[in-house]
Scaffold this motif. Structure first.
Motif, PDB file in Angstrom:
ATOM      1  N   ASN A  32     -50.008 -39.288  49.259  1.00  0.00           N
ATOM      2  CA  ASN A  32     -49.768 -40.765  48.114  1.00  0.00           C
ATOM      3  C   ASN A  32     -49.840 -41.565  49.138  1.00  0.00           C
ATOM      4  O   ASN A  32     -49.724 -41.318  50.390  1.00  0.00           O
ATOM      5  CB  ASN A  32     -48.629 -41.030  47.717  1.00  0.00           C
ATOM      6  N   THR A  33     -51.036 -42.635  49.198  1.00  0.00           N
ATOM      7  CA  THR A  33     -51.364 -43.549  50.479  1.00  0.00           C
ATOM      8  C   THR A  33     -50.845 -44.889  50.510  1.00  0.00           C
ATOM      9  O   THR A  33     -50.124 -45.036  49.053  1.00  0.00           O
ATOM     10  CB  THR A  33     -53.128 -43.209  50.614  1.00  0.00           C
ATOM     11  N   ILE A  34     -51.291 -46.006  50.622  1.00  0.00           N
ATOM     12  CA  ILE A  34     -50.683 -47.559  50.869  1.00  0.00           C
ATOM     13  C   ILE A  34     -52.048 -47.907  49.701  1.00  0.00           C
ATOM     14  O   ILE A  34     -51.593 -49.145  48.802  1.00  0.00           O
ATOM     15  CB  ILE A  34     -51.200 -48.349  52.062  1.00  0.00           C
ATOM     16  N   ASN A  35     -53.152 -46.899  49.368  1.00  0.00           N
ATOM     17  CA  ASN A  35     -54.128 -47.203  48.211  1.00  0.00           C
ATOM     18  C   ASN A  35     -53.982 -46.532  46.981  1.00  0.00           C
ATOM     19  O   ASN A  35     -52.599 -46.709  46.463  1.00  0.00           O
ATOM     20  CB  ASN A  35     -55.697 -47.449  48.187  1.00  0.00           C
ATOM     21  N   ASP A  36     -54.769 -46.158  45.830  1.00  0.00           N
ATOM     22  CA  ASP A  36     -54.606 -45.436  44.459  1.00  0.00           C
ATOM     23  C   ASP A  36     -54.537 -44.083  45.014  1.00  0.00           C
ATOM     24  O   ASP A  36     -55.932 -43.803  44.999  1.00  0.00           O
ATOM     25  CB  ASP A  36     -55.548 -45.951  43.599  1.00  0.00           C
ATOM     26  N   ASP A  37     -53.612 -43.126  43.827  1.00  0.00           N
ATOM     27  CA  ASP A  37     -53.678 -41.835  44.745  1.00  0.00           C
ATOM     28  C   ASP A  37     -53.494 -41.353  42.681  1.00  0.00           C
ATOM     29  O   ASP A  37     -52.422 -42.075  42.206  1.00  0.00           O
ATOM     30  CB  ASP A  37     -53.172 -41.419  45.446  1.00  0.00           C
ATOM     31  N   LEU A  38     -54.063 -40.124  42.218  1.00  0.00           N
ATOM     32  CA  LEU A  38     -53.543 -40.279  40.428  1.00  0.00           C
ATOM     33  C   LEU A  38     -53.851 -38.667  40.568  1.00  0.00           C
ATOM     34  O   LEU A  38     -55.138 -37.591  40.526  1.00  0.00           O
ATOM     35  CB  LEU A  38     -54.939 -40.789  40.187  1.00  0.00           C
ATOM     36  N   ALA A  39     -52.915 -37.973  39.843  1.00  0.00           N
ATOM     37  CA  ALA A  39     -52.460 -36.360  40.015  1.00  0.00           C
ATOM     38  C   ALA A  39     -54.300 -35.874  38.605  1.00  0.00           C
ATOM     39  O   ALA A  39     -53.771 -36.809  37.584  1.00  0.00           O
ATOM     40  CB  ALA A  39     -51.469 -36.465  39.346  1.00  0.00           C
ATOM     41  N   SER A  40     -54.237 -34.939  39.238  1.00  0.00           N
ATOM     42  CA  SER A  40     -55.367 -34.550  38.131  1.00  0.00           C
ATOM     43  C   SER A  40     -54.905 -33.241  37.510  1.00  0.00           C
ATOM     44  O   SER A  40     -55.647 -32.998  36.274  1.00  0.00           O
ATOM     45  CB  SER A  40     -57.184 -34.803  39.287  1.00  0.00           C
ATOM     46  N   CYS A  41     -55.119 -32.609  38.693  1.00  0.00           N
ATOM     47  CA  CYS A  41     -54.751 -30.772  37.666  1.00  0.00           C
ATOM     48  C   CYS A  41     -54.738 -29.972  38.415  1.00  0.00           C
ATOM     49  O   CYS A  41     -54.555 -30.848  39.053  1.00  0.00           O
ATOM     50  CB  CYS A  41     -56.842 -29.884  36.773  1.00  0.00           C
ATOM     51  N   ILE A  42     -53.383 -28.815  38.094  1.00  0.00           N
ATOM     52  CA  ILE A  42     -52.800 -28.105  39.412  1.00  0.00           C
ATOM     53  C   ILE A  42     -53.571 -26.903  38.741  1.00  0.00           C
ATOM     54  O   ILE A  42     -54.032 -25.964  38.018  1.00  0.00           O
ATOM     55  CB  ILE A  42     -51.896 -28.008  38.771  1.00  0.00           C
ATOM     56  N   PHE A  43     -53.861 -25.981  40.089  1.00  0.00           N
ATOM     57  CA  PHE A  43     -55.169 -24.232  39.825  1.00  0.00           C
ATOM     58  C   PHE A  43     -54.641 -23.718  41.718  1.00  0.00           C
ATOM     59  O   PHE A  43     -54.637 -24.888  42.186  1.00  0.00           O
ATOM     60  CB  PHE A  43     -56.532 -24.685  40.147  1.00  0.00           C
ATOM     61  N   ASP A  44     -53.736 -22.527  41.123  1.00  0.00           N
ATOM     62  CA  ASP A  44     -53.731 -22.028  42.122  1.00  0.00           C
ATOM     63  C   ASP A  44     -52.660 -22.438  43.460  1.00  0.00           C
ATOM     64  O   ASP A  44     -53.386 -22.573  44.586  1.00  0.00           O
ATOM     65  CB  ASP A  44     -54.864 -21.765  42.935  1.00  0.00           C
ATOM     66  N   ASN A  45     -51.479 -23.260  42.905  1.00  0.00           N
ATOM     67  CA  ASN A  45     -50.699 -23.993  43.609  1.00  0.00           C
ATOM     68  C   ASN A  45     -50.865 -25.262  44.304  1.00  0.00           C
ATOM     69  O   ASN A  45     -50.866 -25.559  45.420  1.00  0.00           O
ATOM     70  CB  ASN A  45     -50.613 -23.057  44.309  1.00  0.00           C
ATOM     71  N   GLN A  46     -52.396 -25.821  43.960  1.00  0.00           N
ATOM     72  CA  GLN A  46     -53.011 -26.706  44.525  1.00  0.00           C
ATOM     73  C   GLN A  46     -53.141 -28.032  43.691  1.00  0.00           C
ATOM     74  O   GLN A  46     -53.132 -28.000  42.016  1.00  0.00           O
ATOM     75  CB  GLN A  46     -54.541 -26.465  44.943  1.00  0.00           C
ATOM     76  N   LEU A  47     -53.014 -28.742  43.982  1.00  0.00           N
ATOM     77  CA  LEU A  47     -53.501 -29.964  43.471  1.00  0.00           C
ATOM     78  C   LEU A  47     -54.575 -31.085  43.349  1.00  0.00           C
ATOM     79  O   LEU A  47     -54.929 -31.304  44.657  1.00  0.00           O
ATOM     80  CB  LEU A  47     -52.432 -31.280  43.208  1.00  0.00           C
ATOM     81  N   LEU A  48     -55.940 -31.446  42.646  1.00  0.00           N
ATOM     82  CA  LEU A  48     -56.924 -32.073  42.514  1.00  0.00           C
ATOM     83  C   LEU A  48     -56.012 -32.517  42.517  1.00  0.00           C
ATOM     84  O   LEU A  48     -55.133 -33.889  41.375  1.00  0.00           O
ATOM     85  CB  LEU A  48     -57.545 -31.512  41.581  1.00  0.00           C
ATOM     86  N   ILE A  49     -56.516 -34.323  43.242  1.00  0.00           N
ATOM     87  CA  ILE A  49     -55.976 -35.672  43.193  1.00  0.00           C
ATOM     88  C   ILE A  49     -57.008 -36.400  43.374  1.00  0.00           C
ATOM     89  O   ILE A  49     -58.650 -36.043  43.690  1.00  0.00           O
ATOM     90  CB  ILE A  49     -54.682 -35.945  43.941  1.00  0.00           C
ATOM     91  N   ILE A  50     -57.456 -37.946  42.766  1.00  0.00           N
ATOM     92  CA  ILE A  50     -58.133 -38.726  42.953  1.00  0.00           C
ATOM     93  C   ILE A  50     -58.104 -39.708  43.848  1.00  0.00           C
ATOM     94  O   ILE A  50     -56.152 -40.150  43.222  1.00  0.00           O
ATOM     95  CB  ILE A  50     -58.954 -39.299  41.653  1.00  0.00           C
ATOM     96  N   THR A  51     -58.588 -40.077  44.872  1.00  0.00           N
ATOM     97  CA  THR A  51     -57.534 -41.300  46.086  1.00  0.00           C
ATOM     98  C   THR A  51     -58.526 -41.754  46.273  1.00  0.00           C
ATOM     99  O   THR A  51     -60.180 -41.809  46.766  1.00  0.00           O
ATOM    100  CB  THR A  51     -57.048 -40.024  46.892  1.00  0.00           C
TER     101      THR A  51
END
Length: 636
Positions: A32-51
């Motif tokens: 998380n940052t001071i701006n905007d962060d959104l969880a997108s999906c999980i694969f192979d113990n990694q999380l895709l986010i859009i930020t």
């Protein structure tokens, strides 16, 4: 601010409403940052986010009102609350917002939405693209064929279990501004997108869909909830034509814009509720351990009959989150107080010599000091178990062990006078030779039950509740129906006669008894989409078959590959034969004589349901037909 993110980000910050709920919500760290962060999906113990939390020095032109939204991947820590090493997913440079993205593990394809124009895409609207990472790098993004240049197609979520793509679009035939739509991936491409209808889509925006257990979760600002954007669930049981509002504190008086359920106990939530770092943050939703899930058991480690002292033990849950890391004391004691009933856990021995793993056991002890279960560690130092509630005196703990691939299903129906006169949720167990339960099932509204992945034996003992009024059990076996009486809450069932059974040793040196009529459905033998290339999980299953063949020189195997009914008949027949041959070649590569393996491709000729070319079926119904079957042949 660019049109792409204006679709949802006119948000107001408000306090979360914490009601009486079985869930708690905590902020995550590392993403998380001071701006905007959104969880997108999980694969192979990694999380895709859009930020847009990091300044894009390449694309930050003076006319941009905000930092570009882009897709990053972060690595999970010991739990889902901690993440690190966030870095851009793609190598290409973007001049407009990108995301969200999702991953299809079956063909290693990412689907993402973007306002950029790739590979000749035209217009000024958002489109859904597919892209694949290969050994040579990323392929060029290609827009999905149904994306019209006049409208927006955004926020894709792909559910591989159903070959289902869900997304948000403002195509005019919808109900409001942005609606939830879905389509299926088929051997011939993509089906025509379908709108979820007015009971799901409102007059404003429905965005950021995800799928869990067949239901579509999404965010809506069309009203009906406590906040601006609220999370809802479109019900698969209603063909996604109706929806319900999620409970608090998952929903709050702030804007709750996306949720990804990982299992019944964990979900990742995106919200701008108070208590975050700034803008939209990613939160972890955790199911609380309620009073009915608390137990009073303890555990003790033994190895070669003696207490295992000073052994480092790591306990993880079904999502591989660290639950506990501890060392056994002088009596071999390990605390399991943090474990909840009805959840699965894995124990791992760390500083024990591998040669001793299979000599080690975990004793489960009740509050009276009685040993109620013994769980053995496998050759890799792991033991798995699930703690079940004590519904009645003789139901203790049923271990979750590594399953053999040669297991059977047992189906039946219990009744008093005639089938259908028993209420739902009657418990029925299978007891082992010591009279302890090894499997449990519950009946449906007509008294029917089904045991899955049961060890093949000659005889079974079923146990019912002492208070049960059931007098008969009807068992279905190879098309035959056998009615057995209930005596003192138990049923004795002979599945096979000794002179008709094939005796063999499975992968775990257990003697099992199978019939020449038994067909073992190996659901986890999967292939890359539209190819005969085996996945890593398929190879693991085939390696187990190779072990069985090595241990039992008196058997051969038929490997029967099936497809669903979609696509050309001849093509499906050819593809299924190639897949069967692919499996045979892999097993033969494990030093098994190929003459013992018979590949058979059956295409769509033996469907398990009515889903042929003339019947419209759901993706789960089609999936039932895509299978590999094993038939054991006894060598004379």
């Amino acid at each position: 601010m660019k049109k792409y993110f204006v679709l949802y980000i006119i948000l107001s910050i408000a306090s979360a409403v914490i009601g009486q709920s079985n869930y708690s919500v905590v902020n995550t760290s590392g993403i998380n940052t001071i701006n905007d962060d959104l969880a997108s999906c999980i694969f192979d113990n990694q999380l895709l986010i859009i930020t847009n939390g990091k300044q894009d020095l390449v694309n930050d032109y003076s006319w941009n009102k905000h930092n570009l939204f882009h897709i990053e991947k972060a690595t999970r820590g010991a739990t889902l609350e901690t993440w690190s090493n966030s870095q851009p997913l793609f190598e290409h440079k973007a001049f407009n917002d990108e995301g969200p993205a999702c991953f299809n593990s079956e063909d290693s394809v990412f689907y993402f939405s973007s306002a950029n124009h790739y590979k000749g895409a035209k217009g000024h609207n958002i489109k859904i693209y597919m892209i694949k990472q290969t050994a040579a790098g990323w392929t060029e993004p290609v827009a999905l064929p149904f994306c019209d240049n006049k409208y927006d197609y955004a926020h894709p979520w792909y559910d591989a279990s159903q070959n289902l793509l869900v997304f948000s679009s403002n195509v005019p035939s919808g109900s409001g501004l942005m609606d939830i739509w879905y389509c299926y991936k088929t051997p011939d491409g993509w089906s025509e997108p379908t709108n979820c209808g007015i009971m799901v889509n409102g007059v404003n925006n429905e965005l950021f869909p995800s799928v869990y257990n067949g239901d579509i979760y999404y965010s809506s600002n069309s009203g009906g909830g406590p906040g601006g954007f609220d999370l809802k669930k479109a019900l698969r049981s209603q063909q996604w034509k109706s929806s319900v509002l999620l409970e608090e504190p998952i929903n709050s008086t702030a804007d709750d814009i996306a949720i990804i359920f990982l299992n019944e106990e964990r979900a990742l939530l995106t919200s701008n509720r108070s208590g975050g770092i700034g803008g939209d943050d990613v939160y972890l939703v955790k199911k609380k351990i309620t009073e009915e899930l608390i137990h009073s058991y303890s555990s003790q480690l033994f190895c070669a009959g003696k207490p295992l002292t000073n052994a480092n033990v790591v306990i993880t849950n079904s999502l591989s989150e660290l639950v506990s890391e501890q060392k056994s004391d002088s009596l071999g004691n390990i605390s399991i107080k943090e474990l909840a009933l009805q959840q699965r856990y894995k124990f791992q021995l760390i500083n024990v010599p591998p040669s001793q793993f299979t000599d080690c056991v975990l004793h489960i002890i009740d509050d009276k000091g009685n040993k109620v279960r013994e769980i053995r560690f496998n050759a890799f130092g792991f033991a798995e178990l699930e703690l079940l509630p004590l519904n009645y005196a003789d139901l203790k703990l049923i271990p979750l062990e590594d399953n053999s691939i040669l297991t059977i299903n047992i189906e039946g129906q219990i009744f008093e006078e005639k089938p259908g006169d028993v209420n739902t949720h009657e418990p029925i167990m299978i007891l082992d030779d010591q009279g302890e339960p090894v499997a449990i099932a519950y009946t449906n509204e007509t008294g029917k039950f089904k045991f899955t992945e049961v060890e093949p034996k000659l005889n079974y003992t079923f146990k019912l509740s002492e208070e049960s009024k059931v007098q008969n059990v009807l068992i279905t076996n190879h098309g035959d129906k056998i009615v057995l009486p209930v005596l003192q809450a138990e049923v004795q069932y002979q599945r096979l006669k000794a002179d008709e059974a094939i005796s063999l040793v499975n992968e775990y040196n257990e003697t099992i008894f199978v019939s020449a009529k038994d067909i073992f459905v190996i659901n986890r033998i999967y292939y890359e989409y539209n190819s005969a290339q085996l996945t890593s999980e398929a190879k693991s299953q085939l390696e187990q078959l190779a072990i069985v063949l090595e241990k039992n020189k008196n058997i051969n195997l038929e490997l029967r590959s099936h497809t669903d009914a979609r696509g050309n008949d001849e093509y499906n027949l050819s593809l299924s034969k190639k897949r069967a041959i692919s499996a045979v070649k892999y097993i033969a590569g494990k030093k098994i004589n190929e003459q013992r393996l018979i590949p058979i491709g059956l295409g769509e000729t033996m469907l398990l349901n009515e889903c042929d070319d003339n019947v419209e079926c759901s993706e789960p119904e089609h999936t039932l037909n895509r299978r590999t079957e094993i038939k054991i042949i006894k060598v004379q």
